[in-house]
Design a protein around this motif. Structure first.
Motif, PDB file in Angstrom:
ATOM      1  N   ALA A 190      11.129   7.893  -3.335  1.00 53.45           N
ATOM      2  CA  ALA A 190      11.494   8.635  -4.704  1.00 53.45           C
ATOM      3  C   ALA A 190      10.947   7.642  -5.622  1.00 53.45           C
ATOM      4  CB  ALA A 190      12.955   8.590  -4.668  1.00 53.45           C
ATOM      5  N   ASN A 191      10.980   6.497  -5.580  1.00 50.82           N
ATOM      6  CA  ASN A 191      10.582   5.790  -6.782  1.00 50.82           C
ATOM      7  C   ASN A 191       9.099   5.974  -6.986  1.00 50.82           C
ATOM      8  OD1 ASN A 191      12.335   4.562  -7.989  1.00 50.82           O
ATOM      9  ND2 ASN A 191      12.646   3.063  -6.472  1.00 50.82           N
ATOM     10  N   THR A 192       8.266   6.090  -5.798  1.00 49.85           N
ATOM     11  CA  THR A 192       6.724   6.198  -5.982  1.00 49.85           C
ATOM     12  C   THR A 192       6.307   7.681  -6.385  1.00 49.85           C
ATOM     13  OG1 THR A 192       6.392   5.103  -3.756  1.00 49.85           O
ATOM     14  CG2 THR A 192       4.535   6.218  -4.558  1.00 49.85           C
ATOM     15  N   ALA A 193       7.371   8.637  -6.263  1.00 52.95           N
ATOM     16  CA  ALA A 193       7.199   9.899  -6.895  1.00 52.95           C
ATOM     17  C   ALA A 193       7.313   9.982  -8.448  1.00 52.95           C
ATOM     18  CB  ALA A 193       8.365  10.980  -6.212  1.00 52.95           C
ATOM     19  N   VAL A 194       8.232   9.039  -8.813  1.00 51.02           N
ATOM     20  CA  VAL A 194       8.492   8.881 -10.128  1.00 51.02           C
ATOM     21  C   VAL A 194       7.105   8.659 -10.802  1.00 51.02           C
ATOM     22  CG1 VAL A 194       9.656   7.409 -12.196  1.00 51.02           C
ATOM     23  CG2 VAL A 194      10.884   8.388 -10.444  1.00 51.02           C
ATOM     24  N   ILE A 195       6.643   7.486 -10.284  1.00 48.86           N
ATOM     25  CA  ILE A 195       5.397   6.911 -10.856  1.00 48.86           C
ATOM     26  C   ILE A 195       4.188   7.957 -10.772  1.00 48.86           C
ATOM     27  CG2 ILE A 195       3.649   5.046 -10.608  1.00 48.86           C
ATOM     28  CD1 ILE A 195       5.803   3.537  -9.117  1.00 48.86           C
ATOM     29  N   ASP A 196       4.102   8.600  -9.634  1.00 48.16           N
ATOM     30  CA  ASP A 196       3.010   9.596  -9.369  1.00 48.16           C
ATOM     31  C   ASP A 196       3.176  10.665 -10.501  1.00 48.16           C
ATOM     32  OD1 ASP A 196       1.209   8.520  -7.341  1.00 48.16           O
ATOM     33  OD2 ASP A 196       2.571   9.005  -5.850  1.00 48.16           O
ATOM     34  N   ARG A 197       4.548  11.222 -10.516  1.00 53.61           N
ATOM     35  CA  ARG A 197       4.372  12.257 -11.364  1.00 53.61           C
ATOM     36  C   ARG A 197       3.734  11.985 -12.888  1.00 53.61           C
ATOM     37  NH1 ARG A 197       9.749  13.026 -11.018  1.00 53.61           N
ATOM     38  NH2 ARG A 197      10.298  12.048 -12.863  1.00 53.61           N
ATOM     39  N   ILE A 198       4.146  10.809 -13.352  1.00 57.28           N
ATOM     40  CA  ILE A 198       3.673  10.367 -14.836  1.00 57.28           C
ATOM     41  C   ILE A 198       2.064   9.899 -14.890  1.00 57.28           C
ATOM     42  CG2 ILE A 198       4.025   8.645 -16.611  1.00 57.28           C
ATOM     43  CD1 ILE A 198       6.869   8.568 -15.696  1.00 57.28           C
ATOM     44  N   VAL A 199       1.802   9.449 -13.843  1.00 59.88           N
ATOM     45  CA  VAL A 199       0.436   8.788 -13.581  1.00 59.88           C
ATOM     46  C   VAL A 199      -0.443   9.906 -13.444  1.00 59.88           C
ATOM     47  CG1 VAL A 199      -1.485   7.298 -12.680  1.00 59.88           C
ATOM     48  CG2 VAL A 199       0.778   6.560 -13.027  1.00 59.88           C
ATOM     49  N   TRP A 200      -0.300  10.888 -12.417  1.00 60.93           N
ATOM     50  CA  TRP A 200      -1.067  12.115 -12.215  1.00 60.93           C
ATOM     51  C   TRP A 200      -1.241  12.935 -13.494  1.00 60.93           C
ATOM     52  CZ3 TRP A 200      -4.976  12.109  -9.190  1.00 60.93           C
ATOM     53  CH2 TRP A 200      -4.874  11.369  -7.959  1.00 60.93           C
ATOM     54  N   ARG A 201      -0.159  13.196 -14.273  1.00 60.62           N
ATOM     55  CA  ARG A 201      -0.218  14.070 -15.287  1.00 60.62           C
ATOM     56  C   ARG A 201      -1.280  13.348 -16.223  1.00 60.62           C
ATOM     57  NH1 ARG A 201       1.198  13.207 -20.137  1.00 60.62           N
ATOM     58  NH2 ARG A 201       2.887  11.675 -19.882  1.00 60.62           N
ATOM     59  N   VAL A 202      -1.212  12.021 -16.575  1.00 56.33           N
ATOM     60  CA  VAL A 202      -2.136  11.690 -17.398  1.00 56.33           C
ATOM     61  C   VAL A 202      -3.358  11.795 -17.089  1.00 56.33           C
ATOM     62  CG1 VAL A 202      -2.770   9.574 -19.016  1.00 56.33           C
ATOM     63  CG2 VAL A 202      -0.451   9.900 -17.999  1.00 56.33           C
ATOM     64  N   ILE A 203      -3.798  11.344 -15.796  1.00 55.30           N
ATOM     65  CA  ILE A 203      -5.127  11.147 -15.097  1.00 55.30           C
ATOM     66  C   ILE A 203      -5.624  12.922 -15.403  1.00 55.30           C
ATOM     67  CG2 ILE A 203      -6.388  11.113 -13.109  1.00 55.30           C
ATOM     68  CD1 ILE A 203      -4.951   8.953 -12.182  1.00 55.30           C
ATOM     69  N   GLY A 262       0.753  -1.175  -0.024  1.00 49.31           N
ATOM     70  CA  GLY A 262      -0.058   0.054  -0.082  1.00 49.31           C
ATOM     71  C   GLY A 262       0.835   1.332  -0.054  1.00 49.31           C
ATOM     72  N   ARG A 263       2.035   1.177   0.303  1.00 48.79           N
ATOM     73  CA  ARG A 263       2.990   2.348   0.353  1.00 48.79           C
ATOM     74  C   ARG A 263       3.249   3.082  -0.952  1.00 48.79           C
ATOM     75  NH1 ARG A 263       8.251   1.462   4.117  1.00 48.79           N
ATOM     76  NH2 ARG A 263       8.756   3.635   3.166  1.00 48.79           N
ATOM     77  N   PHE A 264       3.018   2.092  -2.117  1.00 53.20           N
ATOM     78  CA  PHE A 264       2.991   2.878  -3.443  1.00 53.20           C
ATOM     79  C   PHE A 264       1.772   2.289  -4.155  1.00 53.20           C
ATOM     80  CE2 PHE A 264       4.234  -1.073  -5.846  1.00 53.20           C
ATOM     81  CZ  PHE A 264       4.841  -1.894  -5.096  1.00 53.20           C
ATOM     82  N   LEU A 265       1.131   1.247  -3.943  1.00 48.78           N
ATOM     83  CA  LEU A 265       0.036   0.811  -4.598  1.00 48.78           C
ATOM     84  C   LEU A 265      -1.270   1.527  -4.091  1.00 48.78           C
ATOM     85  CD1 LEU A 265       0.272  -3.010  -5.332  1.00 48.78           C
ATOM     86  CD2 LEU A 265       0.746  -1.085  -6.923  1.00 48.78           C
TER      87      LEU A 265
END
Ligand code: HEM
Length: 453
Positions: free
Chosen positions: A200-213, A79-82
């Motif tokens: 840091a890895n969660t931030a990489v994912i979030d940056r891309i996924v939030w932009r698309v959403i 849950g920390r990243f999912l």
């Protein structure tokens, strides 16, 4: 008389089988399975059961579905990243989310992805030179990553971004495995290197996924991809089904669950066919006679039964999800004359079930005939569980099977292959079951049939 305990290894007087479990969890389960179909071992102060026959698996995962949950420690770590996606959710919330995500996987919807699957496979094969040696473990991961990116996000995520997300997810999984094997839990707020890396890895994912959403919400368009389905989902009252945070959690969950497993299935299938040239020849005859050089489409799949039987047999021998997530019992469960008590961990392993000689005669032998319509009918449904079972059965199972069939048909139509003589074969049972040393195969182009399309 449900008072006896099931048989199992005794292990060390203090730690029980703890060291065996941490050293090699697949071997630990294989050893347990030698004691019978329902077995028990001790790991420190806890008991762990392994269920290894179809009746017990059905009773546990289907009939008694409400008497256990996944291990809350695993859900907390993941849950920390999912966040709270399908893999980490439980109970009523899980049921509701599953209802909202399900339409994205309806047959009609995923049929539209078939062309994407074939187009990406063909583009990859265009880069394979005849006579070259290729690590298909690596190539199939790249391929299934491209396919899941396109079907999730259509054109809104570049290949570089998809790779960045995939790399971040890989590192996160390694860190989670490290954290899950520590005896003393490490709180997320401690300023340790591992916690900084997870952030840091969660931030990489979030940056891309939030932009698309955000872009997609603003445009309000239906791009025909999984993301649109999630954003447009509606609850029973017609109101928006999911918040943006829920969409984010489900998208990352699907991205994680949706490619490595299929890549492993393809890698093992190609390996098995390199060892069984008669099965490959039969496949190519089937493909040539049905397709006559055309690229395959979803409409061809029912005419390609051997193609499907080969994939199913490959996932029997090498189930990509070789063990389901452990479940923790919260209400005692009667199974097979035993009662599994509260607070016990229960394992179900597709790998040990698929290698149980009582249900799979001569289990190590590759034999796609096991999946002829008659053989399938004669067997207990839960003897074959590559996608799990019950309320948490893989939501992408039809998608994955279709993808595997289309990839295999496209590859086998165009190439012959054999194992590179220096290739060593060993299992690498992490979260999914990959090969330990990659999978180098030598490909030669087949003569081109005159295509009708
Ligand atoms: C050959 C490929 C695949 C295999 C062998 C596989 C296997 C599995 C298994 C065994 C489970 C159940 C785990 C458990 O009960 O602990 C599962 C769950 C799941 N799978 Fe797959 N999977 C595959 C492909 C996919 C694809 C392509 C997607 C999505 C695009 C996907 C999405 C999911 C999700 C979201 C769950 C969690 C479902 C829930 O708990 O409600 N899988 N998968």
């Amino acid at each position: 008389m449900p008072t006896l305990n099931p048989p199992g290894p005794r292990g060390n007087w203090l730690l029980g089988s703890m060291l065996d479990l941490y050293r090699d969890s697949m071997q630990y389960m294989r050893d347990m399975a030698t004691y019978g179909d329902i077995t028990r071992s001790r790991v420190g102060p806890f008991h762990v059961y392994l269920l290894n026959n179809p009746e017990a698996i059905q009773e546990f995962l289907v009939t008694h579905r409400d008497k256990h949950t996944k291990d809350p420690r695993d859900a907390k770590l993941l849950g920390r990243f999912l966040g709270l996606g399908l893999l980490t959710n439980e109970g009523e919330n899980h049921k509701q989310q599953r209802k909202l995500v399900q339409p994205a996987f309806h047959m009609k919807r995923i049929q539209a992805y078939a062309d994407v699957m074939v187009a990406h496979t063909s583009a990859l094969l265009d880069t394979w030179r005849t006579g070259s040696t290729i690590d298909v473990d690596h190539e199939m991961t790249k391929l299934t990553l491209n396919i899941v990116t396109k079907t999730l996000f259509n054109a809104n995520v570049t290949a570089d971004e998809a790779e960045a997300v995939s790399r971040a997810l890989d590192e996160l999984q390694v860190d989670m495995t490290k954290l899950s094997t520590l005896i003393v839990p490490v709180p997320a707020w401690l300023p340790l290197a591992i916690n900084r890396r997870i952030k840091a890895n969660t931030a990489v994912i979030d940056r891309i996924v939030w932009r698309v959403i955000n872009e997609r919400r603003a445009a309000g368009t239906d791009e025909g991809d999984l993301l649109s389905m999630l954003l447009l989902s509606k609850g029973e009252d017609g109101a928006p089904g999911m918040t943006d945070q829920q969409v984010r959690d489900e998208v990352i969950t699907l991205f994680l669950a949706g490619h490595e497993t299929t890549a492993n299935a393809m890698t093992w299938t190609l390996y098995l066919l390199s060892q069984h040239p008669a099965a490959l020849e039969r496949l190519q005859e089937e493909l040539d006679s049905v397709l006559a050089g055309r690229t395959p489409t979803i409409a061809d799949l029912p005419q390609l039964p051997w193609n499907e039987m080969v994939i199913k047999e490959s996932m029997r021998l090498y189930p990509p999800a070789w063990s389901l997530g452990p479940r923790i019992v919260h209400t005692p469960i009667p199974i097979g004359g035993y009662t599994i008590p509260k607070n016990t961990a229960v394992m179900v392993s597709p790998y040990t079930m698929h290698h149980n000689a009582r249900y799979w005669p001569d289990p190590e032998r590759f034999d796609p005939e096991r999946f002829s319509a008659d053989s399938e009918k004669a067997r207990h449904k839960y003897a074959y569980i590559p996608f799990g079972a019950g309320p948490r059965v893989c939501i992408g199972n039809t998608f994955a099977l279709m993808e595997a069939q289309l990839i295999l048909a496209t590859v086998a139509q165009r190439f012959d292959w054999r194992l590179d003589p220096s290739q060593k074969i060993a299992l690498d049972p992490q979260l999914t079951l990959g090969p330990k040393h990659g999978m180098h195969l030598r490909f030669t182009k087949r003569p081109v049939l005159v295509a009708a399309n």
